[in-house]
Design an enzyme around this catalytic site. Structure first.
Site, mmCIF file in Angstrom:
data_model
loop_
_atom_site.group_PDB
_atom_site.id
_atom_site.type_symbol
_atom_site.label_atom_id
_atom_site.label_comp_id
_atom_site.label_asym_id
_atom_site.label_seq_id
_atom_site.Cartn_x
_atom_site.Cartn_y
_atom_site.Cartn_z
ATOM 1 C CD GLU B 222 19.853 11.070 39.618
ATOM 2 O OE1 GLU B 222 19.352 9.961 39.853
ATOM 3 O OE2 GLU B 222 19.158 12.085 39.458
ATOM 4 C CG HIS B 260 15.811 12.792 39.383
ATOM 5 N ND1 HIS B 260 16.655 11.828 39.895
ATOM 6 C CD2 HIS B 260 14.600 12.554 39.923
ATOM 7 C CE1 HIS B 260 15.964 11.043 40.708
ATOM 8 N NE2 HIS B 260 14.721 11.470 40.739
#
Lengths: 401, 307
Positions: B222, B260
């Site tokens: 990511e 995150h």
């Protein structure tokens, strides 16, 4: 979480890092009093917003949209100029490279005594995620955009990494200062300063401390003329004073509300609302919507094991965005049970009424139960099995490509 | 032979008496994980019932490892104490056995605590840290297997595909994709989405490369940092097994933290476009949509003569 320059300088001052005298002001009158109290003929009048690039930004009137002044940080040589600049700044919109075209309303000002600058440097402390250590980065090219310096003259940037068990060592501080070409009093000053800044960084759980510029004065003193400080939100449990320092007007209100509900939400410009469990899957959902020609209206991660209430709150947040023309629910249940999401969807549609098309994809833990709940209801929605089907369906329903 | 965790690995649970520890402890036992005990300071001598198993609670990790000869530990301790829990586990495994795997599920640990904990673990060469802020690691077995963490066990099956991912639910998506083409998994590892973590992509790729059970790897990255680029560069030189890659966050705006803590594009770095480009340059098979991972994996396996 970011704080204002005046707050960062307060931290510096109490740690013994040299800064100029300055006063935080919220009105033109306060700015004028500050000018008198500072006893410096030359002062800097500085807009306080969290975004960078203030010096090169422009101030606009929020009502008319007229350009009022170029530069969000001004040097004033008289009380009249302090008045003029603070009037142009307070209550107006500052647009910089980092704020985006909508800019930021300025309600805080910092009036700071001027100093005689011999040279401008750049200094930053941050966590280097690849080295898994605190990185201290300095450059002789202060006052400039550091990304540009890194691009064009990487050799001008000097770096040291702090071993977490040994701490910041004397030779490292000396080497960094010497790499900047400092000597004598200035080197000694710098040596002391970065030791104190490292303490500020670690004791306050900072994610970033950036000083641009750090200046050497004509009398060879090293002074932090700027202070960009960010805190690691994960450490908020051990820093109660952050609550007082937080400027909620700098944050997107919906994001703050989502945060309080334990949801992770970021508003975007599109028209397809997304409700997803897990950050990676939430990003992937946005990506796939785009791949099918749609535009996501938000990033929203409900986390693991959300209850009905939390899922409802998530729905409300999505529906409050007037741009939302359709919603894609994408759940791959691990800890999250699909039946809970299904029940929450039903109660939201009963309580609030759903006027936009809804596509639901349920997979993983208890997906059969979840789908059964949806199928048994008279909810008007499209049920799909994969993310790609979901994205295609919602884009089609709102009349995308 | 899977990687790091075998079907019969013995597991401890730190924070076993907490709600998360007990809840997931039960799920792990139901899956077939050999949970041999747990640690909650001050509750030593008690036992906890996890499904059909009654397991002992210890006050500290040294005693727990000595008494149970555990191979691994999983941490469900709240963020303020999790950094220290990692170091306690590293110290115990190092002293008692000289080796051990620590899986930290906890989300929200202060970054500077992790800087300290990772340095502490790296000082003890036999110790491996997975996470934090991750779903854990699972090695599916023919019957049951070893599940350490919070992933739904039932979506997995024993097989020959290795899975490594920064994200939790996206890992489940990748697993479902391998299953959709009739492939099971050797080991699946969530390395976590925090900026500072233990085991990284390269560690996983390297272990999969030497694991005879694994024939191909699915890698899910990511935005944020350069771990994906570094892994791609490493793989181009060192991996003979095919890799299928996906990166989440192509549409993420810069400067915004996407859930995150580590998922943020800062200073124009860490974009999905850069990561996809690095994958492509390294000969990694790219899926632009996670729903395509299965199809892309199938092509990769065919090309490698594995189908």
């Amino acid at each position: 979480m970011n704080i204002h320059e005046y707050q960062g300088k307060e931290l510096f001052r109490s740690a013994g890092v040299k800064v100029q005298d300055g006063v935080h002001c919220k009105s033109v009158e306060e700015a004028l009093t500050a000018y008198d109290s500072l006893g410096s003929k030359v002062v800097a009048v500085k807009s306080q917003i969290h975004a960078g690039g203030r010096g090169k930004g422009n101030l606009y009137c929020p009502d008319s949209g007229d350009l009022l002044m170029e530069g969000g940080v001004k040097i004033a040589f008289s009380k009249d100029e302090v008045k003029e600049y603070s009037e142009n700044i307070l209550g107006h919109i500052l647009v910089t490279k980092q704020t985006g075209p909508e800019g930021k309303l300025v309600s805080n000002l910092y009036v700071e005594a001027g100093c005689e600058i011999e040279h401008e440097y750049y200094l930053a402390l941050l966590v280097d995620r690849e080295a898994k250590a605190v990185l201290i980065m300095a450059s002789t090219e202060g006052g400039m955009d550091i990304e540009e310096v890194a691009e064009n003259t990487p050799e001008a940037i000097h770096k040291i990494w702090v071993d977490p068990s040994a701490g910041l060592l004397g030779f490292q501080k000396r080497n960094l200062g010497m790499a900047l070409g400092l000597s004598g009093t200035a080197l000694k000053d710098f040596f002391g300063m970065i030791g104190k800044l490292y303490d500020v960084f670690t004791s306050n759980d900072c994610s970033m401390v950036e000083i641009n510029p750090l200046v050497r004065t004509k009398s060879d003193e090293m002074i932090a003329l700027d202070a960009k400080v960010g805190f690691d939100e994960n450490a908020s449990f051990r820093h109660k004073k952050w609550d007082e320092m937080r400027d909620l007007s700098e944050e997107e209100p919906t994001e703050t509300r989502a945060n309080e509900a334990g949801l992770s939400y970021v508003k975007l410009d599109g028209d397809i609302g997304c409700l997803v469990n897990g950050a990676g899957l939430a990003m992937a959902t946005m990506d796939v919507i785009k791949l099918y020609g749609g535009e996501p209206a938000n990033f929203l991660d409900i986390g693991g094991g959300a209850n009905e209430e939390k899922v409802q709150e998530a729905f409300e947040i999505i529906l409050e965005d007037p741009n939302v023309k359709g919603i894609l629910v994408n759940i791959f249940g691990g800890i999250q049970r699909c039946d809970i999401v299904a029940k929450a969807v039903l109660s939201v549609s009963e309580n609030m009424g759903l006027e936009v098309p809804l596509v639901i994809r349920l997979s993983g833990t208890m997906f059969e139960e979840g789908r059964a709940i949806i199928d048994a209801s008279d909810l008007d929605c499209t049920s799909v099995e994969t993310l790609a089907e979901g994205a295609e369906a919602i884009v089609g329903l709102i009349g995308g490509e | 032979m899977a990687i790091w965790i075998q079907e019969d690995s013995k597991l401890l649970i730190q924070g076993i008496t907490g709600s998360q520890g007990t809840f997931h402890g039960e799920k792990m036992v139901e899956y077939g994980t050999d949970v041999v005990g747990g640690v909650t300071p001050g509750k030593g001598g008690q036992t906890v019932q996890l499904a059909d198993r009654n397991v002992p609670v210890f006050d500290g990790m040294i005693e727990a490892v000595e008494k149970t000869d555990a191979d691994a530990t999983v941490i469900y301790v709240p963020p303020p104490f999790a950094g220290e829990a990692i170091m306690e586990a590293a110290d115990a495994f190092d002293r008692v056995k000289g080796e051990g795997v620590i899986v930290c599920i906890t989300e929200g640990i202060p970054t500077l605590d992790m800087v300290k904990a990772v340095a502490y673990v790296n000082d003890r060469p036999g110790i491996r840290l997975i996470g934090p802020n991750c779903p854990g690691i699972i090695t599916p077995g023919a019957n049951g297997g070893c599940k350490i963490g919070i992933m739904p066990g039932h979506i997995h099956a024993k097989g020959r595909i290795g899975v490594v991912s920064k994200s939790g639910t996206l890992t489940y998506e990748a697993v479902a994709q391998t299953m959709s083409i009739g492939e099971g998994q050797s080991t699946c590892i969530g390395i976590g989405g925090d900026p500072v973590n233990g085991t990284g992509f390269i560690d996983c790729l390297s272990a999969f490369e030497s694991d005879p059970q694994t024939v191909a790897v699915v890698m899910i990255g990511e935005i944020g940092g350069t771990a994906e680029e570094d892994a791609a560069e490493w793989a181009a030189v060192n991996m003979s097994k095919p890799i299928v890659g996906f990166v989440a966050g192509s549409t993420a705006p810069p400067g915004k933290r996407m859930g995150h803590a580590g998922a943020i594009i800062s200073g124009g770095k860490g974009t999905a476009a850069e990561k996809f480009a690095a994958f492509e340059a390294a000969g990694i098979h790219i899926a632009r949509d996670p729903s395509e991972i299965g199809a892309v994996l199938k092509v990769a396996l065919e090309k490698a003569g594995l189908l």
